[in-house]
Design an enzyme around this catalytic site. Structure first.
Site, PDB file in Angstrom:
ATOM      1  N   ASP A 238       3.535   0.746  10.132  1.00 46.21           N
ATOM      2  CA  ASP A 238       3.033   1.315   8.877  1.00 46.21           C
ATOM      3  C   ASP A 238       1.561   1.685   9.111  1.00 46.21           C
ATOM      4  OD1 ASP A 238       1.927   1.794   6.408  1.00 46.21           O
ATOM      5  OD2 ASP A 238       2.810   0.048   5.418  1.00 46.21           O
TER       6      ASP A 238
ATOM      7  N   LYS B 143      -4.132   8.711   1.003  1.00 44.42           N
ATOM      8  CA  LYS B 143      -5.208   7.784   1.415  1.00 44.42           C
ATOM      9  C   LYS B 143      -6.080   8.426   2.484  1.00 44.42           C
ATOM     10  CE  LYS B 143      -2.077   3.900   0.651  1.00 44.42           C
ATOM     11  NZ  LYS B 143      -2.458   3.370  -0.641  1.00 44.42           N
TER      12      LYS B 143
ATOM     13  N   HIS C 190       2.556  -4.622   3.064  1.00 44.72           N
ATOM     14  CA  HIS C 190       2.736  -3.979   1.752  1.00 44.72           C
ATOM     15  C   HIS C 190       4.232  -4.003   1.427  1.00 44.72           C
ATOM     16  CE1 HIS C 190       3.019  -0.544  -1.061  1.00 44.72           C
ATOM     17  NE2 HIS C 190       1.715  -0.644  -1.240  1.00 44.72           N
TER      18      HIS C 190
ATOM     19  N   GLN D  38      -2.957   2.552   6.325  1.00 45.41           N
ATOM     20  CA  GLN D  38      -4.378   2.191   6.227  1.00 45.41           C
ATOM     21  C   GLN D  38      -5.114   2.406   7.547  1.00 45.41           C
ATOM     22  OE1 GLN D  38      -5.837   1.522   3.419  1.00 45.41           O
ATOM     23  NE2 GLN D  38      -4.080   1.078   2.115  1.00 45.41           N
TER      24      GLN D  38
ATOM     25  N   CYS E 290       0.332  -4.958  -4.071  1.00 44.11           N
ATOM     26  CA  CYS E 290       1.692  -4.737  -3.547  1.00 44.11           C
ATOM     27  C   CYS E 290       1.926  -5.579  -2.299  1.00 44.11           C
ATOM     28  CB  CYS E 290       1.961  -3.265  -3.261  1.00 44.11           C
ATOM     29  SG  CYS E 290       1.819  -2.221  -4.700  1.00 44.11           S
TER      30      CYS E 290
HETATM   31  N1  PLP Z   1       1.720   0.631   3.226  1.00 44.70           N
HETATM   32  C1  PLP Z   1       0.435   0.292   3.035  1.00 44.70           C
HETATM   33  C2  PLP Z   1      -0.245  -0.588   4.045  1.00 44.70           C
HETATM   34  C3  PLP Z   1      -0.240   0.743   1.902  1.00 44.70           C
HETATM   35  O1  PLP Z   1      -1.510   0.387   1.694  1.00 44.70           O
HETATM   36  C4  PLP Z   1       0.451   1.565   0.966  1.00 44.70           C
HETATM   37  C5  PLP Z   1      -0.226   2.005  -0.274  1.00 44.70           C
HETATM   38  O2  PLP Z   1      -0.979   1.265  -0.881  1.00 44.70           O
HETATM   39  C6  PLP Z   1       1.771   1.904   1.239  1.00 44.70           C
HETATM   40  C7  PLP Z   1       2.371   1.420   2.368  1.00 44.70           C
HETATM   41  C8  PLP Z   1       2.555   2.768   0.302  1.00 44.70           C
HETATM   42  O3  PLP Z   1       2.083   4.064   0.318  1.00 44.70           O
HETATM   43  P1  PLP Z   1       2.673   5.147  -0.700  1.00 44.70           P
HETATM   44  O4  PLP Z   1       2.647   4.508  -2.050  1.00 44.70           O
HETATM   45  O5  PLP Z   1       1.732   6.276  -0.582  1.00 44.70           O
HETATM   46  O6  PLP Z   1       4.042   5.472  -0.253  1.00 44.70           O
END
Ligand code: PLP
Length: 414
Positions: free
Chosen positions: A208, A234, A131, A211, A372
């Site tokens: 990260d 999430k 992401h 998910q 993203c």
């Molecule tokens: N990392 C991953 C794998 C994600 O799916 C997301 C959100 O879609 C994020 C980071 C970013 O999360 P946030 O927008 O809640 O900071």
């Protein structure tokens, strides 16, 4: 994936669904089928009510007041930290920074951990499947420090080529990053194996977990990483909540990123001293009610248990994958051996956005776009995919409704 034909009898999905008021609504006159859970999850009543109760009965700022309400709000906020620390098996509550989400967490590591250490020629390692929150912060600080960002490759099936990742852990790499689970492909990465190698080479690893945390029990000590970032919205919690876990030695060495109230020991114009971690990294008034809701979200997960959640979600994933594979001209993007319930796909001759728009008219919420993850789209040579992402409150009947709607809207686009 387990067989799609035998659903576990123990998971009472209808009882679970009754806890999520929004799931009962309709959209465009059709019953809602919410398959955009990787984007944000719906919230159980317990979370909504916990936030309500906080505002109705306990609202005050944290850490600043000695009055009863201030103490109650502080106890609730700090109680969430305790709960989160246990939730991911952090060795200490003081290693858990409460953030607005993963994005704030990765930026904190970028500016506070990476930037002061980067010199020209250094590198940060990430992967092609990340992401943007696990790419762009590294690019920003790498540009300032004269360093570069390297991306480890993936296979066509959407699996990280682990040997390549490990080969890329060369001495100039000052920080390695990887997603635990891909938000586009559902791929589960072998974080333990990567962490072990990073440790052997003395390279800190950031994971990260955005998910992963909604779907599986996470134990940061067993994973062996250095930083673990995740987002609350999430995982049934309110938007604007999240956390960064980091090893104590890193937190102690890191300068603060945001300055302001709550993060200081003493402020003088001749120089300011800072609070100890975690408060050193939590300047300003936090999302108190949000974190109250997050505690209720954790309780909710624990009342169901990840074993039951995982078993049910894997059954749904297998069933949805099987049904999608029956559709001629449909290609699933991401067929890793180990996946969480996220399915990206493309249909010949139809734009993902058109399909998603028409599916919405059928009451089906899926996401279309680049998710993203531009570099991942570039790898597959597509501008976007359609993504159905499942949660434990989804049902086999919803998957049937989704497939029926997909067949219908595809006809319209022919
Ligand atoms: N990392 C991953 C794998 C994600 O799916 C997301 C959100 O879609 C994020 C980071 C970013 O999360 P946030 O927008 O809640 O900071």
């Amino acid at each position: 994936m387990t067989s799609a034909t035998s659903m576990p009898a123990t998971f009472d999905v209808q009882r679970v669904r009754a806890d999520f008021p929004l799931l009962a609504r309709s959209v465009h006159g059709k019953p809602l089928v919410y398959l955009d859970n990787a984007n944000t999850s719906q919230k159980p009543l317990a979370v909504i009510e916990a936030m309500n109760t906080h505002y109705r009965e306990h609202n005050a700022n944290v850490s600043r007041a000695v009055h009863q309400l201030g103490e109650e709000a502080t106890a609730a906020y700090e109680g969430t930290r305790d709960k989160l620390a246990r939730f991911i098996n952090a060795p200490s509550r003081n290693e858990l920074i409460l953030t607005s989400g993963t994005t704030q967490a990765t930026n904190l590591v970028a500016y506070s951990y990476a930037l002061p250490r980067l010199k020209p020629g250094d590198a940060i390692l990430t992967t092609v499947m990340e992401h943007h929150a696990n790419i762009v912060p590294w690019q920003l600080v790498a540009a300032r420090g004269g360093a570069t960002v390297k991306a480890a490759p993936i296979s066509e099936r959407g699996e990280l080529i682990v040997e390549k990742y490990l080969d890329m852990l060369t001495p100039e790499v000052k920080l390695a990053c990887v997603t635990h689970v891909s938000n586009v492909l559902g791929t589960v990465n072998p974080v333990r194996e990567i962490a072990k190698e990073c440790r052997r080479r003395g390279i800190p690893l950031l994971v990260d977990g955005s998910q992963a945390v909604p779907h599986r029990p996470v134990d940061v000590q067993a994973l062996g990483c250095d930083f673990y970032a995740f987002t609350g919205h999430k995982m049934l919690a309110p938007t604007g909540t999240g956390a960064l876990w980091a090893r104590r030695e890193h937190l102690e060495a890191m300068p603060p990123f945001f300055g302001g109230g709550e993060m200081i020991r003493e402020v003088r114009f001749s120089g300011t001293t800072f609070a100890a971690p975690p408060h050193k990294f939590e300047a300003g008034t936090p999302n108190i009610a949000g974190f109250v809701g997050m505690a209720a979200a954790i309780d909710y997960y624990q009342s169901l248990g990840f074993e039951a959640i995982h078993a049910w979600e894997q059954q749904l994933l297998a069933y949805a994958t099987e049904r999608l594979r029956e559709i001629p001209g449909l290609r699933i993007v991401g067929e890793a051996a180990e996946k969480e319930p996220v399915i990206s796909f493309l249909i010949d001759g139809a734009q993902a956005t058109d399909l998603a728009t028409l599916l919405d008219l059928e009451g089906v919420a899926v996401r279309s776009g680049h998710h993203c993850a531009h570099p991942l789209m570039q790898f597959y040579g597509v501008p976007s995919t359609l993504r159905a992402s499942l949660a434990f409150y989804n049902t086999r009947e919803e998957i049937d409704a989704f497939i029926a709607a997909l067949l219908k809207v595809r006809q319209l686009l022919r």
